[in-house]
Enzyme design. Structure first.
Site, PDB file in Angstrom:
ATOM      1  N   ASP A 115      65.514  40.743  -2.574  1.00 39.69           N
ATOM      2  CA  ASP A 115      64.508  41.719  -3.004  1.00 39.69           C
ATOM      3  C   ASP A 115      64.669  42.140  -4.472  1.00 39.69           C
ATOM      4  O   ASP A 115      64.317  43.261  -4.843  1.00 39.69           O
ATOM      5  CB  ASP A 115      64.535  42.986  -2.116  1.00 39.69           C
ATOM      6  CG  ASP A 115      64.440  42.639  -0.648  1.00 39.69           C
ATOM      7  OD1 ASP A 115      63.627  41.772  -0.316  1.00 39.69           O
ATOM      8  OD2 ASP A 115      65.195  43.215   0.149  1.00 39.69           O
ATOM      9  N   LYS A 137      62.127  38.337  -7.411  1.00 40.65           N
ATOM     10  CA  LYS A 137      62.025  36.935  -7.856  1.00 40.65           C
ATOM     11  C   LYS A 137      60.585  36.466  -7.938  1.00 40.65           C
ATOM     12  O   LYS A 137      60.224  35.723  -8.842  1.00 40.65           O
ATOM     13  CB  LYS A 137      62.798  36.021  -6.897  1.00 40.65           C
ATOM     14  CG  LYS A 137      64.301  36.209  -6.977  1.00 40.65           C
ATOM     15  CD  LYS A 137      65.020  35.348  -5.968  1.00 40.65           C
ATOM     16  CE  LYS A 137      64.861  35.817  -4.544  1.00 40.65           C
ATOM     17  NZ  LYS A 137      65.499  37.092  -4.206  1.00 40.65           N
ATOM     18  N   GLY A 149      60.250  37.340   1.388  1.00 38.54           N
ATOM     19  CA  GLY A 149      58.933  37.904   1.144  1.00 38.54           C
ATOM     20  C   GLY A 149      58.785  38.148  -0.334  1.00 38.54           C
ATOM     21  O   GLY A 149      59.148  39.201  -0.838  1.00 38.54           O
ATOM     22  N   HIS A 150      58.323  37.129  -1.039  1.00 37.53           N
ATOM     23  CA  HIS A 150      58.182  37.266  -2.489  1.00 37.53           C
ATOM     24  C   HIS A 150      56.849  37.931  -2.823  1.00 37.53           C
ATOM     25  O   HIS A 150      55.800  37.381  -2.549  1.00 37.53           O
ATOM     26  CB  HIS A 150      58.255  35.884  -3.156  1.00 37.53           C
ATOM     27  CG  HIS A 150      59.636  35.307  -3.083  1.00 37.53           C
ATOM     28  ND1 HIS A 150      59.937  34.036  -3.504  1.00 37.53           N
ATOM     29  CD2 HIS A 150      60.791  35.836  -2.651  1.00 37.53           C
ATOM     30  CE1 HIS A 150      61.225  33.821  -3.314  1.00 37.53           C
ATOM     31  NE2 HIS A 150      61.756  34.889  -2.798  1.00 37.53           N
ATOM     32  N   GLN A 186      66.289  35.253  -0.887  1.00 34.33           N
ATOM     33  CA  GLN A 186      67.408  36.174  -0.608  1.00 34.33           C
ATOM     34  C   GLN A 186      68.270  36.339  -1.873  1.00 34.33           C
ATOM     35  O   GLN A 186      67.733  36.247  -2.961  1.00 34.33           O
ATOM     36  CB  GLN A 186      68.243  35.709   0.591  1.00 34.33           C
ATOM     37  CG  GLN A 186      67.537  35.844   1.940  1.00 34.33           C
ATOM     38  CD  GLN A 186      66.608  34.693   2.254  1.00 34.33           C
ATOM     39  OE1 GLN A 186      66.959  33.544   2.073  1.00 34.33           O
ATOM     40  NE2 GLN A 186      65.430  34.993   2.733  1.00 34.33           N
TER      41      GLN A 186
HETATM   42  P1  IMP Z   1      68.153  36.671   8.565  1.00 36.13           P
HETATM   43  O1  IMP Z   1      68.065  35.923   7.292  1.00 36.13           O
HETATM   44  O2  IMP Z   1      66.805  37.046   9.141  1.00 36.13           O
HETATM   45  O3  IMP Z   1      69.031  35.995   9.573  1.00 36.13           O
HETATM   46  O4  IMP Z   1      68.868  38.090   8.254  1.00 36.13           O
HETATM   47  C1  IMP Z   1      70.224  38.190   7.870  1.00 36.13           C
HETATM   48  C2  IMP Z   1      70.424  39.316   6.857  1.00 36.13           C
HETATM   49  O5  IMP Z   1      69.811  38.959   5.637  1.00 36.13           O
HETATM   50  C3  IMP Z   1      69.816  40.647   7.266  1.00 36.13           C
HETATM   51  O6  IMP Z   1      70.618  41.690   6.760  1.00 36.13           O
HETATM   52  C4  IMP Z   1      68.476  40.653   6.553  1.00 36.13           C
HETATM   53  O7  IMP Z   1      68.009  41.973   6.315  1.00 36.13           O
HETATM   54  C5  IMP Z   1      68.862  39.959   5.255  1.00 36.13           C
HETATM   55  N1  IMP Z   1      67.712  39.262   4.633  1.00 36.13           N
HETATM   56  C6  IMP Z   1      67.166  38.098   5.003  1.00 36.13           C
HETATM   57  N2  IMP Z   1      66.158  37.755   4.182  1.00 36.13           N
HETATM   58  C7  IMP Z   1      66.088  38.723   3.255  1.00 36.13           C
HETATM   59  C8  IMP Z   1      65.255  38.914   2.102  1.00 36.13           C
HETATM   60  O8  IMP Z   1      64.387  38.110   1.754  1.00 36.13           O
HETATM   61  N3  IMP Z   1      65.493  40.044   1.381  1.00 36.13           N
HETATM   62  C9  IMP Z   1      66.482  40.924   1.712  1.00 36.13           C
HETATM   63  N4  IMP Z   1      67.276  40.781   2.770  1.00 36.13           N
HETATM   64  C10 IMP Z   1      67.091  39.685   3.545  1.00 36.13           C
END
Ligand code: IMP
Length: 422
Positions: free
Chosen positions: A14, A17, A41-42, A223
């Site tokens: 977040d 990007k 979620g860009h 991420q």
């Molecule tokens: P997962 O990727 O859905 O398995 O989530 C694993 C961890 O990564 C959790 O703490 C999510 O909140 C975090 N996470 C996954 N994708 C994002 C992102 O795009 N932005 C921020 N946190 C993320």
């Protein structure tokens, strides 16, 4: 032969990007996603419209680019179709601009259910995933049980699918998890027909061929480094390689083909989901950062945890990624703050360190802060580095001095124009 430039989030995701890729893409002919999936979620904002991209590269808005979803990505056909048809409805034709690696793995309906079941089984130590099936899909990939995009072209696809589904059902049964997959499954198969209408290719050949032809490529990370499966705050991480090396394995480009590494960070820190966050603020200042910075998840809508900039973590990410240029986002959020703090070390049970720890379990971390005077003016009015107030420049230059990497781009608002390039 051209090199691949990489843009990466250096914190817990977040960082913004989407906006920066959109600013950088005019300089590139190819934009490629190399890891993650619809957990990303860009957010991009222009011409008064707001768009959220999940799996599709941000180059899609510029027209005339090659956009690649690489082999390191996990793709959910249902969410992909939703995203792609929404873009098509707003006039962005994807069919000619987007290609997808046959080696990318598919998120099955039962992967989403498994994600929820594993989280429920973890109880209070849950990760706080986005619930999109990311972990179970990568688990299947690594355990050599995955279903790949290219499999949907096989006459045996039904058998491949059912084998995976039955395995998942056995796991769900053993966890005693109640579920109903019928409706999701119907949507999933309909979405596969849509997915088949795209160019499904061996994208490693495509990208290397384009590089040989002298085309410039931007690899777009999702991420952030602190969520990397190896180097993040394990186990509170995502399941992919979010670091620079992930661009090599996630696209099929050799390490000596990597050029610039753009590292993007917020002027403060945020995190969604569980896990350690040394500089987290539980007070009014944290609430202010959340309110002014609109810190709510683009995918899940969850409140983001907020805190001061953490230079221990930032320096760690820069080291692991080999960052060559820094990009600082959302400095304007702190416009009205009297004092701004930056963590320069951690005090861990009385011992001071400037290294990111293996684990923080059972350890009390007290960040050692350096304080800065707030700049108390609206950075959004500034268009050149020289326009910035002295107090803000001191903040930027301190970060450069500590990290040894220049801050080349500073964003002071959501719009394309609110971007200062030095
Ligand atoms: P997962 O990727 O859905 O398995 O989530 C694993 C961890 O990564 C959790 O703490 C999510 O909140 C975090 N996470 C996954 N994708 C994002 C992102 O795009 N932005 C921020 N946190 C993320």
């Amino acid at each position: 032969m051209k090199k691949v430039d990489v843009i990466l989030g250096l914190q817990w995701g977040d960082e913004g990007k989407g906006k920066v890729v959109d600013v950088l893409t005019p300089n590139y002919q190819v934009v490629a996603r190399f890891q993650g999936g619809p957990n990303a979620g860009h957010t991009l904002e222009f011409n008064g419209e707001k768009y959220v991209l999940r799996s599709i590269p941000s180059g899609i808005f510029q027209g005339g680019k090659v956009n690649v979803i690489g082999n390191g990505v996990v793709l959910d056909p249902i969410l992909f179709r939703e995203e792609a048809t929404a873009l098509a409805a707003s006039g962005h034709d994807l069919s000619k601009q987007l290609c997808i690696s046959k080696k990318a793995h598919l998120i099955l309906p039962t992967h989403r259910i498994l994600d929820a079941a594993y989280e429920a089984a973890k109880g209070s130590s849950k990760i706080g995933t986005t619930g999109k099936g990311i972990g179970p899909t990568y688990t299947d990939k690594i355990s050599r049980n995955g279903v790949r995009v290219g499999d949907i072209l096989s006459p045996d696809f039904q058998t491949i699918y059912l084998r995976a589904k039955h395995r998942h059902e056995n796991i769900l049964h053993s966890l005693g998890y109640d579920y109903d997959v019928a409706e999701l499954e119907t949507q999933w198969f309909e979405a596969l027909d849509y997915l088949r209408s795209f160019r499904l290719i061996d994208s490693e050949y495509e990208i290397n061929r384009l590089l040989l032809e002298g085309k410039s490529v931007l690899a777009e990370g999702a991420q952030g480094t602190l969520l990397d499966v190896d180097f993040g705050s394990y186990p509170f991480v995502t399941s992919s390689s979010t670091v620079c090396a992930g661009a090599c394995t996630g696209l099929g480009v050799a390490p000596n083909r990597i050029g610039e590494v753009f590292g993007i960070f917020k002027a403060y820190c945020t995190r969604v989901g569980s896990g350690p966050f040394p500089t987290e603020l539980f007070d009014e200042t944290g609430a202010e950062l959340r309110r002014i910075g609109h810190e709510f998840g683009a995918v899940t809508g969850r409140e983001r945890r907020c805190g001061w900039l953490d230079l221990v973590a930032l320096k760690y990410a820069i080291m692991v990624d080999g960052v060559t240029q820094l990009i600082m986002m959302k400095s304007d959020v702190m416009n009205d703050f009297d004092t701004i703090k930056v963590a320069v070390a951690y005090d861990m049970n009385g011992r001071q360190t400037d290294e990111f720890p293996y684990s923080v379990d059972g350890v009390e971390i007290n960040p050692v802060y350096r304080e800065f005077q707030g700049w108390k003016c609206d950075l959004r009015d500034c268009r050149r580095y020289e326009d910035f107030p002295e107090a803000f420049r001191r903040y930027v230059e301190f970060i450069e001095q500590e990290t040894g990497v220049p801050v080349k781009i500073i964003s002071v608002g959501p719009d394309r124009e609110e971007t200062i390039v030095r």
